[in-house]
Design a protein around this motif. Sequence first.
Motif, PDB file in Angstrom:
ATOM      1  N   TYR A   1      -4.555   2.594  -5.972  1.00 51.59           N
ATOM      2  CA  TYR A   1      -4.655   3.716  -5.040  1.00 51.59           C
ATOM      3  C   TYR A   1      -3.846   4.865  -5.637  1.00 51.59           C
ATOM      4  O   TYR A   1      -2.621   4.776  -5.771  1.00 51.59           O
ATOM      5  CB  TYR A   1      -4.119   3.346  -3.660  1.00 51.59           C
TER       6      TYR A   1
ATOM      7  N   THR B   1       6.386   7.537  -7.334  1.00 55.34           N
ATOM      8  CA  THR B   1       6.003   6.143  -7.586  1.00 55.34           C
ATOM      9  C   THR B   1       6.937   5.436  -8.555  1.00 55.34           C
ATOM     10  O   THR B   1       6.633   4.330  -9.008  1.00 55.34           O
ATOM     11  CB  THR B   1       4.570   6.083  -8.152  1.00 55.34           C
TER      12      THR B   1
ATOM     13  N   TRP C   1       3.313  -2.384  -4.901  1.00 54.02           N
ATOM     14  CA  TRP C   1       2.800  -1.222  -4.181  1.00 54.02           C
ATOM     15  C   TRP C   1       3.974  -0.452  -3.580  1.00 54.02           C
ATOM     16  O   TRP C   1       4.826  -1.027  -2.897  1.00 54.02           O
ATOM     17  CB  TRP C   1       1.841  -1.665  -3.066  1.00 54.02           C
TER      18      TRP C   1
ATOM     19  N   GLU D   1       1.854   3.623   0.572  1.00 58.65           N
ATOM     20  CA  GLU D   1       0.858   3.099   1.507  1.00 58.65           C
ATOM     21  C   GLU D   1      -0.226   4.154   1.747  1.00 58.65           C
ATOM     22  O   GLU D   1       0.080   5.295   2.111  1.00 58.65           O
ATOM     23  CB  GLU D   1       1.505   2.758   2.850  1.00 58.65           C
TER      24      GLU D   1
ATOM     25  N   ALA E   1      -0.027  -0.172  -9.435  1.00 61.88           N
ATOM     26  CA  ALA E   1      -0.620  -0.086  -8.097  1.00 61.88           C
ATOM     27  C   ALA E   1      -1.221   1.288  -7.826  1.00 61.88           C
ATOM     28  O   ALA E   1      -2.069   1.432  -6.943  1.00 61.88           O
ATOM     29  CB  ALA E   1       0.426  -0.416  -7.040  1.00 61.88           C
ATOM     30  N   HIS E   2      -0.815   2.293  -8.641  1.00 61.53           N
ATOM     31  CA  HIS E   2      -1.214   3.650  -8.315  1.00 61.53           C
ATOM     32  C   HIS E   2      -1.789   4.412  -9.504  1.00 61.53           C
ATOM     33  O   HIS E   2      -1.852   5.646  -9.485  1.00 61.53           O
ATOM     34  CB  HIS E   2      -0.026   4.385  -7.700  1.00 61.53           C
TER      35      HIS E   2
ATOM     36  N   MET F   1      -1.854  -0.735   3.457  1.00 60.17           N
ATOM     37  CA  MET F   1      -2.062  -1.415   2.182  1.00 60.17           C
ATOM     38  C   MET F   1      -3.150  -2.481   2.317  1.00 60.17           C
ATOM     39  O   MET F   1      -3.167  -3.239   3.292  1.00 60.17           O
ATOM     40  CB  MET F   1      -0.768  -2.081   1.711  1.00 60.17           C
TER      41      MET F   1
END
Length: 816
Positions: free
Chosen positions: A375, A251, A359, A362, A341-342, A367
Amino acid sequence: MRYNPMAIEAKWRERWEQAGVGEVDLDAAPRPFYNLVMFPYPSAEGLHIGNVFAYTGGDAYGRYMALQGFDVFEPMGFDAFGIHSENFALKMNVHPARLIAQNVTHFREQLHRMEGRFAWSHAVDTTSPAYYRWTQWVFLQLYHRGLAEKRMAPVNWCPSCLTVLANEQVIQGACERCHTLVVTRHLEQWFLKITDYADRLLDHLDDMDWSPAIKTAQRNWIGRSEGLELSFPVVGHPDAAVAFFTTRPDTVHGASFVVLAPEHPLALSIATAAARPAVAAYVEAALARRDQERADVTRAKTGVDTGARALNVATGREIPIWVADYVLGSYGTGAIMAVPAHDQRDFEFATAHGLPIPWVVEPPGGMPASPTAAYSGPGTVAHSGELDGLSSSEARERVMDWAEREGHGQRRVTYRLRDWLISRQRYWGPPIPMVLCPTCGTVPVPESELPVMLPEVDNFRPLGTGESPLAAVPEFVDTTCPRCGGPARRETDVSDNFLDSAWYYLRYPSAEQADRALDPERIAKWLPVHMYIGGHEHAVLHLLYTRFISMALHDMGFLPFDEPFRVFRAHGTMIHEGAKMSKSRGNVINPDELFDRYGADTVRTYLMFMGPYQEGGDFSDQGIQGVYRFMHRVWDLVDGALTRGLGDKTPEAAERERHRTIAKVGRDYAALHHNTAVSTLMAYVNALTARRSEVARAELETLVILLSPLAPAITEELWERLGHTELLSQQACWPAVDPTYLVDDEVEIAVQVDGRVRDRIVVAIDGTQEEALAQAMGSERVQSALGGRQPARVVYVPGRALNLVAARSPRQAANE
């Protein structure tokens, strides 16, 4: 003769003591078996009923193993140093040296009365100089090995107990002993480097015969994580870079800002002139909060922008550096690459402060159009250049290869486990055997000068200044340096009482030997401990520390093994009236009162019958009365049989029942299923009582032997009344089982009529369909269901069921 438990138990306690029941010749014993239950804190006036529950289960197991012919070594001692004991002394306003000695005396009386089969000649008391001399010796071995060091560190401080606490002693932000919320202080403290053993502590768990819940707790506490330590340069500061550890290198393209802990050394130094006042104010306010408060995931995410920027080496973009208190200086590097985002915390922070949320992974379902949460799972990498389309796991490896190749980072393994903080700023503990010399620095006390005695002082109350009360005792503090002979000061902290208990099982076999800590021949013969029993609450305290000390002493050549306990079983917890026992609820049970009312045999047997030993149970006044009646029935059964005369031979069916009872009770004792052992014995007493014919000697002796691990005194008395002159408690006489009696020759099967079960019958296991049908047709329930008709069809499934399809009646036939 009526059953009189008080007289019987007093008689046999005296006889056992005279005969040395429980004592073992450790050097000559041919079949050693080391059976151990965690020793108690004598930090209250006496044992509580939960202690009696724990010790009875372990003692019953030891007695069963002795009946099997093992030389069972079951020692007992007292974990008498530490905060628990000192705080009780403060509460009672009595010096701990006097109060704890009184408590130990009472504990011994109670353990004696509960009929424990303990090897008292090997008892230990951690407050005795004869014991803590060797605790100090253990510390010195760790120091010489490089496993003990003093260093400045942020520590957990209990404002009530006025001492530091190890991480393992902080439960949900509070002191595990007094429940006061802890605060953070920066102090110079002694640590033991348990983290050097993190991998071994973790890897060994797979093959250990321990309670699964304990192994899971240790795995989680050690908390091994594999990932990447990555550095982002600070723009405009050529010598500064922010390092962080991540388990999600896949990420990195989604890192849109960096967060520093308030205590991070770069927090103020890289802040711009315009931002520095706000950063300084934020840091000051954040450091006044407890780590546990800051780590609370439900708190609003606050922070301040330093004005500085870091270079995301993966994207080449400059990203802002913030200071926020949800990042802790004591965890990891004290900094994170924020991937909002994660990661949910980063998502909440970015949302609160208007930061970008790119992001880059996926989810399997694609998404979301308007994400409301991060996520954090695996997926397909996107918006990440050449990584696009790779799975998370593939991208993870690719990024780590790239970072190591380009010099931006390296693979690393991190642990949740922290070094063991053993310094305590209290009085009641073993002094740490170190001297502070202005010329030589920190110098260990020579082994020949051990023990460093704990001085008796009038004022033992904690100072609350970060120093032990011993710091105010010049006669203790002022000394000479063992190395240069110049003036020096003793270390005034005492060691954590968990160090006392981390090696006590090793001392028991050598307890009477004053010239050494460990007898190598006895250690080799008796250890590791064969069975160790204790509470769940020690999963990441005592049990983890003990494993570490065992490994360290093994590596130094003192032990031929590196795991201390072959088998560990956690006992359950007792409750009363549906709730945990506490004085505030008024549901505390005093075992002395139960002993006085029912006798120890009844108390022991009821506690084991109350529920599964490894789960616990709810104490019931009605339940213990039922077991008391059971003891009377056992007594009356044997007494009546002796009065009427014993039979010479056991009937075949009774012999089958006897052997099956022996096998079932033996399996239950071996598995610590004491509750079902009691149930089986109750059923056996019922069967013997219901017999109108004479009961044979073998049946009564079997009952007495099988009950003896739980109820030693009544069975010892009945054993004597059956004509034996030797003590049952010293016999290896567990009855042998004839396996032919364990094979079923009959089986119960269901009888169905027209698809519905109408009765159950017992048939020969190798019987024919004709025999089963004949027996079924003799059943009134089957005849009623048939209504006078004969079976038109019979289906027999041997050992399981007999299915009858009834013939049609004339009326049924006419209606068709």
